[in-house]
Write an enzyme that holds these catalytic residues in place. Structure first.
Site, PDB file in Angstrom:
ATOM      1  CG  ASP A  78      -1.806   1.157   1.354  1.00 41.12           C
ATOM      2  OD1 ASP A  78      -2.606   1.322   0.414  1.00 41.12           O
ATOM      3  OD2 ASP A  78      -1.733   1.915   2.346  1.00 41.12           O
ATOM      4  CD  GLU A 120      -2.345   2.379  -3.531  1.00 42.15           C
ATOM      5  OE1 GLU A 120      -3.208   3.211  -3.843  1.00 42.15           O
ATOM      6  OE2 GLU A 120      -1.626   2.517  -2.513  1.00 42.15           O
TER       7      GLU A 120
HETATM    8  C1  GLC Z   1      -4.014   3.452  -0.344  1.00 46.34           C
HETATM    9  C2  GLC Z   1      -5.414   2.896  -0.261  1.00 46.34           C
HETATM   10  C3  GLC Z   1      -6.348   3.966   0.142  1.00 46.34           C
HETATM   11  C4  GLC Z   1      -5.908   4.517   1.461  1.00 46.34           C
HETATM   12  C5  GLC Z   1      -4.445   4.948   1.426  1.00 46.34           C
HETATM   13  C6  GLC Z   1      -3.902   5.140   2.795  1.00 46.34           C
HETATM   14  O1  GLC Z   1      -3.904   4.419  -1.299  1.00 46.34           O
HETATM   15  O2  GLC Z   1      -5.772   2.348  -1.497  1.00 46.34           O
HETATM   16  O3  GLC Z   1      -7.666   3.491   0.221  1.00 46.34           O
HETATM   17  O4  GLC Z   1      -6.709   5.609   1.794  1.00 46.34           O
HETATM   18  O5  GLC Z   1      -3.621   3.959   0.864  1.00 46.34           O
HETATM   19  O6  GLC Z   1      -3.608   3.903   3.392  1.00 46.34           O
HETATM   20  C1  GLC Z   2      -3.252   9.248  -3.488  1.00 48.32           C
HETATM   21  C2  GLC Z   2      -2.171   8.273  -3.361  1.00 48.32           C
HETATM   22  C3  GLC Z   2      -2.649   6.885  -3.629  1.00 48.32           C
HETATM   23  C4  GLC Z   2      -3.944   6.604  -2.903  1.00 48.32           C
HETATM   24  C5  GLC Z   2      -4.940   7.662  -3.096  1.00 48.32           C
HETATM   25  C6  GLC Z   2      -6.131   7.410  -2.225  1.00 48.32           C
HETATM   26  O1  GLC Z   2      -3.602   9.387  -4.823  1.00 48.32           O
HETATM   27  O2  GLC Z   2      -1.135   8.561  -4.261  1.00 48.32           O
HETATM   28  O3  GLC Z   2      -1.663   6.015  -3.193  1.00 48.32           O
HETATM   29  O4  GLC Z   2      -4.516   5.446  -3.414  1.00 48.32           O
HETATM   30  O5  GLC Z   2      -4.398   8.873  -2.753  1.00 48.32           O
HETATM   31  O6  GLC Z   2      -7.160   8.267  -2.586  1.00 48.32           O
END
Ligand code: GLC
Ligand code: GLC
Length: 645
Positions: free
Chosen positions: A293, A335
Site C-alpha cells: 500500500d 500500489e
Molecule cells: C491506499 C489505499 C487507500 C488509502 C491509502 C492510505 O492508497 O488504497 O484506500 O486511503 O492507501 O492507506
Molecule cells: C493518493 C495516493 C494513492 C492513494 C490515493 C487514495 O492518490 O497517491 O496512493 O490510493 O491517494 O485516494
C-alpha cells in the site's frame, strides 16, 4: 568490493545464527538446510540493499543479525504445504501471467459479513472464474473511522467482527485448493495511532518515538511542507498532525493520509526488521500476493516531494529479498497511483512483480468520455511494455477514487492540455458536463489548486444510473455496452484483469454513506456498497440488468480463458485510422488475437486495408456483434468489442 564484504559477513553471521537457533535446527534439520541454501544465495543482494540504506547506523550489524534471526524464525514456522508452494513457484515464477488468471477484490464485511461468509462464497468465485482474490484490509483497526481498514492497529489480528487469524489461514488453504491465490494488503507506510508501537511512542518510549516521524515544533514540518503535495486536503492541511499529549508540550506527527494514520520511519532499521517480521507472519498464513500500500510515500527526505524517492525502491527490493529467502512463493503488487514514469519504476522481478495499471484505468474512462482513443492508444504503444517477468494488474474500478494520472507531456503531444483536460474529465464524471452520462462524486476537492478526483461505481460512471432513473431502454443498453467494453479491454490486454466485485452485476452508487458518521466525509464510500445477494440471485436471469451485465462479462471471461493468446503481456497497437476505434494485437506462444473496441455510440468503420494487414478475414470472430463481410470494410456497431483469433 561489497560482494566480498557480504561473503565475509555471511561467514561470520552463520555460526552465530546456528548457535542462537540450535534447538529449532535440531528439530528441523532439513528445513534449516533448505533455508540456509536460500539465504546464502540471496544474502549478497539483501546485504547490499540493507547496507545502502542503513550503513550509517552505528548498530548496523546488530540490526542485520537481528533481521536474519527474524527470517529464520519465520521460516521454521512455515507449514509444509507452503514450503511445497515455495518450490513450485520457484520452478514456475511466471504463474501469474497465465490467461487463466482472473482477479477479484472485495471487502470481507461488505461482501459476505465475515471470513466464514467469504469461505461460503467459494462456489461463486469459481463460477465467475476467480483465481486471485484480494480481501480488503481485514486487520484490527480503530472503531469508527479507520480509512476502510487502512489504519492497522495489529498486523497479527483480524478485525474482531470479521473473524480470527486462524480462520484466515484456513480460508487461505481452502482458496489454494480451489485454485485461488489469497491477496491482502501490507499497509507498511503507516500504522494506526492505536497500534502498540504508536501507543508506546505516545507513552514517551524513545525506542518507539523513533518508529515514527515526530517533531517537537513546527520548524521541521514547515521545512518539509515546502515541497509536499497534500494527499487528503479535505481531512487536514499539510502532512502533519499536532498531538497535544506527545512529549511535554505536544508534538507534530507525520500523517500523509489521515491524522490517525502515522507514517513509519524507515530510516530506523528496527522499523524495517519489525515490518519484515509482520510481512513473513502474513506470508505464513498462506497469503500469496501482498499489495504494498502507498509505496510512493515510504521514504522521506528534506527538500524533496517525499514521493517515489530512490530509497523507497531500495527498501521494497530489500523486502523482496527477504521474501526470496523466507517465503519465496510470495509476490508483491505495487500500489503506486502516481505519474506513469514513476509507476513503472516499482515494477521488476526484484521489486514488485505486479503493479496496478492506473494509467490504463484512467484512460479507459477518458476514452468513454471523449469517445476518442488517441491517449489510450498512445499509452498502450509507449507505456504498456514492462519487464517480461512481471505483469500489470488491469482494472476499471477499485475501492479508491479515480485520479487522472496521465502524463501531461504525452497529452501535449496530441495537442491536449493536461490540466484543462483533467478539469473537463472531473466535470464530465460529476455529471456536470453537457451530454455526460456519468453520475460520479468529487473526492478531496482542493479549493487552492482546483484539483479533484472522482468517486462512483463502474455502472454509475458508465451511465447506468442515469439511464435507469432518467432515460430509457436505449441508454440502458449503451451503459451496459460501456461496462462490457472497458472490461473487454482489461480482460484481453495482457496481465491480470481485476474485477471490483459488485461491478459484475452492474452495482450502482450507494448514497447511504452520507448517513454514517464514520463515512460521511469520504465520498469513496459511494462505491463501497454492501453486496445485495438478492440482486446477485438475478445474475442468471437474462432480461434483468444483473443478468445482462453478468452474462456479458462471463462471455468475456470465457473468451480470455479459452485462448492462450491472452496470456503474457505482449501487445502491438493497431492504427485503425478511426479515432473512435482502439485496435491491438496480442501474441503468446505463437497464438494471436486481434481486438477492436469502438468507443463511440455511433457505428464506425475499419477500412479493409487494415483488416487485410492483420489477415482478419482468415480468422475466426471470437467475440462481438458487428457483421464481418468478406473482403469489405467492417462497420462496427456502437460500443462493440470485436475479437478475432
Ligand atoms: C491506499 C489505499 C487507500 C488509502 C491509502 C492510505 O492508497 O488504497 O484506500 O486511503 O492507501 O492507506
Ligand atoms: C493518493 C495516493 C494513492 C492513494 C490515493 C487514495 O492518490 O497517491 O496512493 O490510493 O491517494 O485516494
Amino acid at each position: 568490493m561489497l560482494e566480498r564484504e557480504s561473503q565475509k559477513t555471511f561467514k561470520r553471521l552463520l555460526p552465530r545464527m546456528e548457535e542462537r537457533l540450535k534447538e529449532k535446527i535440531a528439530q528441523d534439520p532439513h528445513g534449516w538446510q533448505v533455508f540456509s541454501t536460500r539465504l546464502q544465495k540471496h544474502f549478497p543482494k539483501l546485504f547490499k540493499l540493507y547496507f545502502d540504506i542503513y550503513h550509517e547506523n552505528y548498530d548496523f550489524f546488530f540490526h542485520l543479525e537481528d533481521l536474519l534471526i527474524v527470517l529464520a524464525s519465520a521460516w521454521f514456522e512455515r507449514s509444509v504445504d507452503l514450503r511445497k508452494l515455495d518450490n513450485a513457484r520457484e520452478k514456475n515464477p511466471l504463474w501469474f501471467q497465465s490467461n487463466q488468471m482472473l482477479g477479484g477484490v472485495c471487502y470481507v464485511d461488505l461482501f459476505a459479513k465475515n471470513l466464514e461468509g467469504v469461505k461460503s462464497k467459494i462456489p461463486y468465485f469459481k463460477e465467475l472464474g476467480i483465481t486471485y482474490l484480494h480481501l480488503m484490509p481485514l486487520f484490527k483497526a480503530p472503531e469508527g473511522e479507520n480509512d476502510g481498514g487502512y489504519a492497522v492497529s495489529s498486523y497479527r489480528e483480524i478485525h474482531p467482527p470479521l473473524g480470527t487469524m486462524k480462520q484466515l489461514a484456513s480460508l487461505a488453504r481452502e482458496f489454494r485448493q480451489a485454485g485461488i491465490s489469497l491477496v491482502v494488503d501490507l499497509v507498511f507506510n503507516h500504522t494506526s495511532d492505536e497500534h502498540l508501537w504508536a501507543e508506546r511512542a505516545k507513552a514517551g518510549d524513545e525506542d518507539y518515538t523513533d518508529f515514527y516521524r515526530i517533531f517537537p515544533s513546527r520548524e521541521m514540518p514547515n521545512h518539509y511542507e515546502q515541497n509536499l503535495r497534500e494527499i487528503f486536503p479535505e481531512e487536514h492541511a499539510g502532512a502533519f498532525t499536532f498531538f497535544p499529549d506527545l512529549f511535554n508540550e505536544g508534538g507534530w506527527v507525520w500523517t500523509t493520509f489521515h491524522s490517525y494514520q502515522w507514517d513509519l520511519n524507515y530510516a530506523n532499521p528496527a522499523v524495517f526488521n519489525h515490518m519484515a517480521e509482520e510481512m513473513l507472519f502474513l506470508a505464513n498464513q498462506g497469503v500469496e500476493v501482498l499489495r504494498l500500500d502507498a509505496v510512493a510515500f515510504i521514504w522521506k527526505q528534506l527538500g524533496t516531494g517525499c514521493e517515489n524517492l530512490p530509497e523507497a525502491h531500495t527498501l521494497i527490493q530489500a523486502f523482496n529479498a527477504v521474501a526470496c529467502i523466507a517465503s519465496p512463493a510470495l509476490v508483491f503488487k505495487s500500489e503506486a497511483i502516481v505519474h506513469p514514469d514513476d509507476v513503472v519504476k516499482y515494477i521488476s522481478p526484484n521489486e514488485c512483480q505486479l503493479s496496478y495499471n492506473p494509467l490504463l484505468m484512467a484512460l479507459l474512462w477518458n476514452s468513454l468520455a471523449t469517445r476518442k482513443i488517441d491517449l489510450l492508444s498512445q499509452a498502450l504503444g509507449t507505456r504498456f511494455k514492462i519487464h517480461p517477468e512481471t505483469a500489470w494488474v488491469n482494472y476499471v474500478r477499485v475501492h479508491d477514487d479515480i485520479g487522472w494520472t496521465f502524463s501531461d507531456e504525452d497529452a501535449a503531444m496530441l495537442g491536449v492540455n493536461g490540466s484543462d483536460h483533467r478539469r473537463f474529465l472531473n466535470e464530465f464524471y460529476r455529471g456536470r458536463f453537457n451530454g455526460s452520462f456519468a453520475r460520479g462524486l468529487p473526492f478531496q476537492e482542493n479549493p487552492l489548486t482546483g484539483d479533484c478526483r472522482i468517486s462512483g461505481t463502474c455502472a454509475s460512471l458508465a451511465g447506468l444510473e442515469k439511464a435507469l432513473h432518467e432515460e430509457g431502454a436505449n441508454e440502458v443498453e449503451l451503459a451496459i455496452r460501456r461496462i462490457l467494453l472497458i472490461h473487454g479491454v482489461i480482460l484481453t490486454v495482457g496481465g491480470i484483469p481485476l474485477i471490483y466485485l459488485g461491478d459484475e452485476i452492474g452495482t450502482l452508487n450507494d448514497y447511504t454513506y452520507r448517513d454514517d458518521p464514520a463515512h460521511e466525509r469520504d465520498s469513496r464510500w459511494v462505491h463501497r456498497p454492501r453486496s445485495d445477494w438478492k440482486k446477485y440471485a438475478k445474475r442468471n436471469v437474462s432480461n434483468t440488468i444483473e443478468g445482462r451485465v453478468f452474462h456479458g462479462l462471463k462471455m468475456l471471461i470465457e473468451l480470455r480463458k479459452q485462448h492462450e493468446a491472452f496470456a503474457g503481456g505482449e501487445l502491438e497497437v493497431i492504427p485503425t485510422e478511426n479515432e473512435h476505434i482502439l485496435g491491438f494485437m496480442r501474441t503468446y506462444a505463437n497464438k494471436r488475437a486481434v481486438i477492436f473496441a469502438n468507443f463511440s455510440e455511433e457505428s464506425q468503420t475499419i477500412p479493409t486495408r487494415i483488416l487485410e494487414q492483420y489477415s482478419i478475414h482468415g480468422k475466426k470472430r471470437l467475440h462481438g456483434k458487428s457483421k464481418v463481410p468478406p473482403q469489405k470494410d467492417v462497420t462496427m456497431e456502437a460500443l462493440d468489442f470485436l475479437v478475432f483469433g
